[in-house]
Design an enzyme around this catalytic site. Structure first.
Site, PDB file in Angstrom:
ATOM      1  N   LYS A 283     -69.997 -98.294 -38.288  1.00 24.82           N
ATOM      2  CA  LYS A 283     -68.808 -98.163 -39.148  1.00 24.82           C
ATOM      3  C   LYS A 283     -69.145 -98.390 -40.627  1.00 24.82           C
ATOM      4  O   LYS A 283     -68.495 -97.825 -41.510  1.00 24.82           O
ATOM      5  CB  LYS A 283     -67.729 -99.158 -38.724  1.00 24.82           C
TER       6      LYS A 283
ATOM      7  N   SER B  98     -74.305 -97.726 -30.884  1.00 23.55           N
ATOM      8  CA  SER B  98     -73.499 -97.692 -32.109  1.00 23.55           C
ATOM      9  C   SER B  98     -73.119 -99.063 -32.642  1.00 23.55           C
ATOM     10  O   SER B  98     -72.793 -99.206 -33.811  1.00 23.55           O
ATOM     11  CB  SER B  98     -72.241 -96.862 -31.874  1.00 23.55           C
TER      12      SER B  98
ATOM     13  N   GLU C 161     -56.734 -98.587 -40.957  1.00 26.97           N
ATOM     14  CA  GLU C 161     -56.187 -98.936 -39.653  1.00 26.97           C
ATOM     15  C   GLU C 161     -57.325 -99.500 -38.824  1.00 26.97           C
ATOM     16  O   GLU C 161     -58.485 -99.188 -39.069  1.00 26.97           O
ATOM     17  CB  GLU C 161     -55.620 -97.681 -38.965  1.00 26.97           C
TER      18      GLU C 161
END
Lengths: 266, 417
Positions: B99, B387, B121
């Site tokens: 991210k 990830s 969000e």
């Protein structure tokens, strides 16, 4: 002639302003909703925006979100919304617009929607999250029907876009009075006056003001700036405050008369 | 089995209007159109500006800790006994997941646009933490919208965001989860877009976000491709990544799209695709429009959006990035469901055989990779996007394993079905 166009012509000839009202179809339940809508038409509205309930209404504030939830919980669907429109059409001549989000229409099938809405006596469509750039498929589906596709202009819309949208819209142009979501309050009359004048100058069609109009006083203040006003949350609140009240239709009619009187004083 | 298209895919999508074939686009209320047109204009300028790209690369290196390693999971591969499994170690980045790549890029863009506030969000809280992180780094005011249900499930990440100076806004509307948090962020943005930048966390949402987030995340695939070629002198036979919104998968897949590599996107099948409790938008959904884009959605026949379900809060979203929808239709990527149970098994195997605690999201990719490795010969290679790291999931995993054990006495740690 399309009923929306006809209504604006008649109003203009009488030097009157349009009262456009939003109510969510099926709120608080399908039967009561019909009685409320019927009463609203009799109480002096000019155009009915019939909201199609949606699970994720991103352009709406808490009041209309809750109305969508009440209607969905009561089993409201797009099919039933079209039935409701057809039932109203048998009893009233008020122009009816379907008002909603794109996904339920897309899922239903745009061709099928155009055909059935037309057969139900619906006069127009407003799809909140469908800007003109994405409206090609829906416009194609509406060809051959008498339905008007209405677009919105926001306070954030830049002049070149205002011009484009004014050319694209059908029936009238919906001018949003302030940034943010639907809901009551927060009106800056001077800002709206200036914006409305700019938009009126480029719009070949009538312009109506919506978002934040609470009562007859607000209606009276804003009406001179445009061809009509649009009220949603303030009406939905009548239901939200007492969804089980047996006299909801009368309460709705009283609220609409207040708006009507304000508008006619303008 | 999939094979690459004869026509190139890199650089072809989206088109000028933001569409990926029949998907994508910009379906938002008029109030947000100007904000999106502004982001698009700024992005189109920035992506061709060497100074911007150089700032981006420098910050990924010095702040986010890139490049991340490419690591062969030898003991796990030996244990499985089939194709060799390689891991792209996004879990090694600052904040512990891929991210960060995207928020560094969007943070730089927000600064370039002169915005003073960023909003985001979040579901699991990973994107919220990443946004809070760059907000602190850049000195932005930051608000993160999070469903009250997720706030309850992800308390440590709420604490992290607050430590970083972010205002976590509880969202109670709808189902009080990720989709409602995104609804609320969009609503807030429509009232504040003049001074606020919306940092969307995945390759979803209205144009230009799916393209922009993909281009910020493709560093994963660009690095992995070069690293793999260097270490193995060939390309991997198969790439595997988990797909919620799909940003880590797009990031890995994109630079390989024109290569002869197979690709699998692992969607969260929750309790199973034959139950209503899953989050597999492509394999278990139908086309529709949500949050600004046409894509695959979990929805009923009336176009009302279903709540998604997965053990992994980061995959718990009823839509998917529009480019994945296109890659599915083109059969360039195969999308498969991985159940909670399969993901938990893979989670434990990686802990035990490699000493790596994966995020539950990444465990879905691992599970799909293990499934494939078993079917394939030892001379084949599978590249998995790991990830994120699983520290955030430890409490949750402990509770769920306890529940499974009490339901089924046959179940044991690391069981292989």
């Amino acid at each position: 002639m399309n009923r929306i166009t006809q209504t604006f012509n008649t109003l203009a000839a009488a030097n009157r302003k349009a009262l456009v009202t939003y109510l969510t179809a099926g709120d608080p339940d399908p039967e009561t909703s019909f009685a409320i809508l019927r009463a609203a038409c009799d109480a002096g509205i000019d155009i009915l925006e019939l909201g199609i309930p949606f699970s994720d209404p991103t352009a709406d504030g808490p009041v209309i979100q809750a109305a969508s939830q009440r209607a969905l919980k009561a089993g409201m669907t797009l099919t039933k919304t079209l039935d409701l429109a057809a039932r109203l059409r048998k009893e009233v001549d008020t122009p009816i617009m379907l008002f909603g989000y794109y996904n339920p229409l897309f899922k239903y099938g745009l061709e099928r929607l155009a055909k059935e809405a037309s057969a139900a006596g619906v006069d127009g469509l407003l799809v909140v999250d469908l800007p003109p750039e994405e409206a090609g498929p829906l416009k194609a589906a509406l060809v051959g029907t008498d339905l008007q596709l209405v677009f919105l202009v926001a306070p954030t819309t830049r002049p070149d876009r205002v011009q484009m949208i004014a050319q694209e819209t059908g029936g009238f142009l919906y001018l949003i009075t302030r940034a943010g979501t639907t809901g009551e309050g927060g009106l800056d009359v001077e800002v709206i006056r200036k914006h409305a004048a700019e938009v009126k100058a480029v719009s070949p069609l009538p312009v109506c003001l919506g978002f934040g109009i609470r009562n007859g006083q607000d209606a009276q203040k804003l009406a001179p700036m445009a061809d009509g006003i649009i009220v949603g949350s303030a009406l939905v609140n009548v239901i939200a405050h007492a969804p089980a009240a047996p006299d909801l239709p009368e309460r709705m009619a009283a609220k609409i008369r207040d708006l009507r009187n304000g508008l006619d004083r303008a | 089995m999939t094979s690459p298209n004869s026509t190139p895919l890199i650089g072809q999508y989206p088109d000028a209007s933001g569409h990926f074939g029949p998907y994508g686009g910009r379906f938002v209320g008029e109030t947000l159109m100007t904000a999106l047109l502004d982001v698009e204009a700024a992005w189109n300028e920035a992506k061709n500006d060497p100074a911007f790209l150089s700032d981006f690369r420098a910050m990924l290196r010095d702040y986010a800790g890139r490049p991340t390693p490419l690591d062969c999971a030898d003991r796990l591969s030996d244990h499985i006994g089939g194709a060799r499994i390689w891991l792209k170690r996004e879990d090694c980045t600052h904040t512990g997941a891929h991210k960060i790549n995207n928020v560094v890029g969007q943070g730089l863009l927000a600064r370039r646009m002169g915005k003073k506030r960023v909003i985001a969000e979040t579901g699991a809280g990973q994107h919220g933490v990443a946004t809070a992180t760059i907000a602190a780094r850049f000195g932005f005011e930051c608000k993160v919208f999070m469903g009250t249900e997720d706030i309850r499930r992800q308390a440590p990440n709420v604490h992290r965001m607050e430590l970083l100076g972010t205002d976590v806004i509880p969202v109670t509307s709808g189902t009080a989860t990720l989709k409602d948090a995104m609804n609320e962020a969009l609503r807030y943005w429509s009232g504040t877009s003049a001074d606020t930048f919306y940092v969307i966390g995945t390759v979803s949402g209205p144009h230009p976000y799916p393209e922009m987030v993909r281009d910020f995340q493709r560093v994963i695939g660009d690095e992995a491709r070069a690293q793999f070629l260097e270490k193995c002198s060939q390309l991997p036979d198969l790439l595997v990544a988990c797909v919620g919104g799909g940003s880590n998968a797009m990031g890995l897949f994109y630079p390989f799209l024109d290569d002869p590599c197979e690709m699998i996107g692992a969607e969260a099948a929750g309790d199973g695709l034959d139950t209503p409790r899953h989050a597999a938008s492509i394999v278990g959904g139908t086309p529709g429009e949500l949050h600004g884009a046409l894509t695959y959605l979990l929805q009923n026949d009336e176009g009302q959006i279903h709540e998604a379900w997965s053990i992994s809060a980061g995959l718990d979203y009823p839509g998917v990035g529009p480019e994945h929808a296109l890659l599915h239709d083109l059969k360039r990527v195969t999308y498969e469901g991985v159940t909670d149970r399969e993901a938990l098994d893979a989670f434990q195997l990686l802990c035990q055989f490699e000493g790596i605690i994966p995020a539950l999201e990444s465990a879905h990719a691992l599970a799909a990779a293990i499934r494939e490795a078993r079917k394939r010969p030892k001379d084949q290679t599978i590249l998995v996007n790991l990830s994120g790291r699983g520290d955030k999931d430890l409490d949750h995993v402990g509770q769920v394993l306890e529940k499974f054990r009490s339901q089924n006495s046959e179940f044991r740690m690391g069981s292989e079905q």
